[in-house]
Design a protein around this motif. Sequence first.
Motif, mmCIF file in Angstrom:
data_model
loop_
_atom_site.group_PDB
_atom_site.id
_atom_site.type_symbol
_atom_site.label_atom_id
_atom_site.label_comp_id
_atom_site.label_asym_id
_atom_site.label_seq_id
_atom_site.Cartn_x
_atom_site.Cartn_y
_atom_site.Cartn_z
ATOM 1 N N LYS A 239 65.630 4.051 78.996
ATOM 2 C CA LYS A 239 65.360 5.147 79.497
ATOM 3 C C LYS A 239 63.485 4.903 78.226
ATOM 4 O O LYS A 239 61.959 5.265 79.354
ATOM 5 C CB LYS A 239 65.405 6.559 79.275
ATOM 6 C CG LYS A 239 66.628 6.324 80.680
ATOM 7 C CD LYS A 239 66.648 6.215 81.893
ATOM 8 C CE LYS A 239 64.917 8.146 82.529
ATOM 9 N NZ LYS A 239 65.346 6.992 84.411
ATOM 10 N N SER B 171 76.127 1.848 80.028
ATOM 11 C CA SER B 171 75.316 0.753 80.057
ATOM 12 C C SER B 171 75.537 0.351 78.312
ATOM 13 O O SER B 171 75.465 -0.825 77.210
ATOM 14 C CB SER B 171 73.867 1.858 79.121
ATOM 15 O OG SER B 171 74.356 2.585 77.752
ATOM 16 N N TYR C 115 71.305 3.493 76.722
ATOM 17 C CA TYR C 115 71.169 3.725 78.550
ATOM 18 C C TYR C 115 69.752 4.132 77.834
ATOM 19 O O TYR C 115 68.429 4.272 78.454
ATOM 20 C CB TYR C 115 71.975 5.031 79.304
ATOM 21 C CG TYR C 115 71.344 5.899 79.573
ATOM 22 C CD1 TYR C 115 70.373 6.039 81.097
ATOM 23 C CD2 TYR C 115 71.175 7.451 79.630
ATOM 24 C CE1 TYR C 115 70.265 6.935 81.877
ATOM 25 C CE2 TYR C 115 70.912 7.520 80.229
ATOM 26 C CZ TYR C 115 69.687 7.823 81.618
ATOM 27 O OH TYR C 115 69.903 8.604 82.652
ATOM 28 N N PHE D 221 70.717 -2.740 81.693
ATOM 29 C CA PHE D 221 69.951 -1.376 82.087
ATOM 30 C C PHE D 221 68.254 -1.588 81.063
ATOM 31 O O PHE D 221 66.874 -1.500 81.465
ATOM 32 C CB PHE D 221 70.330 -0.713 80.289
ATOM 33 C CG PHE D 221 71.523 0.446 81.322
ATOM 34 C CD1 PHE D 221 72.694 -0.334 81.269
ATOM 35 C CD2 PHE D 221 71.107 1.738 81.465
ATOM 36 C CE1 PHE D 221 73.581 0.470 82.108
ATOM 37 C CE2 PHE D 221 72.735 2.653 82.117
ATOM 38 C CZ PHE D 221 73.319 1.526 82.246
ATOM 39 N N GLU E 163 68.926 2.678 85.969
ATOM 40 C CA GLU E 163 71.080 2.212 86.155
ATOM 41 C C GLU E 163 71.107 3.689 84.695
ATOM 42 O O GLU E 163 69.942 4.027 84.120
ATOM 43 C CB GLU E 163 71.022 1.467 85.128
ATOM 44 C CG GLU E 163 70.766 -0.080 85.616
ATOM 45 C CD GLU E 163 72.032 -0.388 86.734
ATOM 46 O OE1 GLU E 163 73.146 0.703 86.657
ATOM 47 O OE2 GLU E 163 72.305 -1.268 87.729
ATOM 48 N N SER E 164 72.363 4.499 85.434
ATOM 49 C CA SER E 164 72.004 5.748 84.328
ATOM 50 C C SER E 164 73.057 6.677 84.290
ATOM 51 O O SER E 164 73.415 7.095 83.331
ATOM 52 C CB SER E 164 72.022 6.584 85.735
ATOM 53 O OG SER E 164 73.024 6.975 86.749
ATOM 54 N N HIS E 165 74.306 5.915 83.887
ATOM 55 C CA HIS E 165 75.287 6.115 82.672
ATOM 56 C C HIS E 165 75.590 5.218 82.062
ATOM 57 O O HIS E 165 75.766 4.204 81.417
ATOM 58 C CB HIS E 165 76.323 5.439 84.249
ATOM 59 C CG HIS E 165 77.642 5.781 83.181
ATOM 60 N ND1 HIS E 165 77.871 7.208 83.031
ATOM 61 C CD2 HIS E 165 79.115 6.211 83.604
ATOM 62 C CE1 HIS E 165 79.195 7.380 82.696
ATOM 63 N NE2 HIS E 165 79.830 6.716 83.169
ATOM 64 N N VAL E 166 75.176 6.059 80.774
ATOM 65 C CA VAL E 166 75.898 5.717 79.481
ATOM 66 C C VAL E 166 76.745 5.096 78.834
ATOM 67 O O VAL E 166 76.937 3.741 78.535
ATOM 68 C CB VAL E 166 76.004 7.449 78.083
ATOM 69 C CG1 VAL E 166 75.949 6.763 76.714
ATOM 70 C CG2 VAL E 166 74.911 7.745 78.276
ATOM 71 N N ASN F 205 65.948 -0.660 84.062
ATOM 72 C CA ASN F 205 64.966 0.387 83.538
ATOM 73 C C ASN F 205 63.462 0.546 82.194
ATOM 74 O O ASN F 205 62.528 1.017 83.116
ATOM 75 C CB ASN F 205 65.774 1.451 82.452
ATOM 76 C CG ASN F 205 67.296 2.231 83.484
ATOM 77 O OD1 ASN F 205 67.193 1.438 84.613
ATOM 78 N ND2 ASN F 205 67.863 2.604 82.799
#
Length: 370
Positions: free
Chosen positions: A176, A102, A172, A109, A96-99, A113
């Motif tokens: 990560k 999140s 996010y 996330f 999941e890549s979008h702040v 992640n």
Amino acid sequence: MIPAISRRETGGAPKKYLVTGGAGFIGSCFVLGAVSRGTATLTLDKLCYSGNLLNLLSLKDNPLHRFERGDIGDFSFILSLLEDFRPDALINFAAESHVDRSILAPEDFVRTNVLGTHSLLAAVLAWWKKLPAGAAEKFRFLHVSTDEVFGSLRAGEPAFTESTPYAPNSPYSASKAASDHFARAYHATYGLPVLITNCSNNYGPRQFPEKLIPLVIARAMRRESLPLYGNGENIRDWLHVEDHCAAIKLVLNRGTPGETYNVGGQAERRNIDVVRTVCSALDELRPHPDGPYAGLIRFVADRAGHDFRYAVNSAKIERELGWKRKFGFEQGLRETVLWYLENPDWLAAVQSGAYRDWIRKNYPDPEAVS
Ligand code: NAD
Ligand code: TYD
């Protein structure tokens, strides 16, 4: 100085890649490049909202490429793919890549992640432990991460290096950071040949139009307002997606397991300047009778916990592996704008009902963003 070429590289670059998250923005760029160089590639992707098989359409009948839909958190499915495909390297882009998402749904996330990446590592480890010694030594697990794990810089502070302490501020970046720690721990504890890359904000063709640059291009093309959070002064370091994928390839071929490599674009820009540059490119490439696109810019409520500045020091990957960016930001951005103008079908296809729901949820002020 030209870096020494490792024995591993002269022994041959990996012949088979398993790419997780390979239908997304960066993963698809990597897969397209790998297959074009003759590397057999298996793409595994859950096809979440940002995963798009259109990105890999040109590989449809290519015998070097295979696609499987699945979740990195599905231990037994991943294990069966590894046993069947026997890759020389796994590159993990899945996330999941979008702040902004999140902030609204942090649990998604944690699921992908953190738990998903851990499950992926565990499946790879179970398979890797049974490999013959030579194959086990050559195998690589490359985990793609972000500069956001390092937190926020003030103006004038030095750029992030590989030894900058982690200080994530968003759900996010926290997720990560957790995934990076697990990847690192699997190397330190079990000897899995893990490499980690931490890159800055990517831009280029096929980026889902929730992130700043494609969002602004897509909205400008429809003459909708262009939302800048806060005062637009926040700074990001912009890296062209092809420069990023070239860096990943180098890390796979020449990097040292257990090491991390920062990759930045040497292009720190304020958001307001990024958006103005997009507008100027559009004024040139598709002038509009109602006037310059910059007239559409609107300042909207700031993002919660908005990191002020990211900047990445890429000296290690340049010095040790010989990486160098090819794209200057302004030219790369102009080409990116042109790609979106020339691919309205791609843009239309990804702007589904789910996309419109997201825009309504994240930009609730109808005065600010139509
Ligand atoms: P993206 O959202 O375009 O792609 C992510 C892909 O992962 C999608 O295809 C999605 O369907 C897939 N995916 C999501 N959850 C999955 C799951 N559980 N199992 C399998 N597949 C799943 O994102 P991107 O911009 O291409 O980012 C790729 C990686 O690079 C991410 O790990 C991201 O954190 C990292 N990164 C991105 C940027 C950037 O600027 N885009 C910067 C730094 C790091
Ligand atoms: P984004 O593309 O979401 O990437 P990240 O948050 O991972 O850096 O945002 C880039 C910058 O642009 C960030 O400072 C937030 C800002 N931004 C806006 O001002 N307006 C927007 O509509 C979006 C999506 C982002």
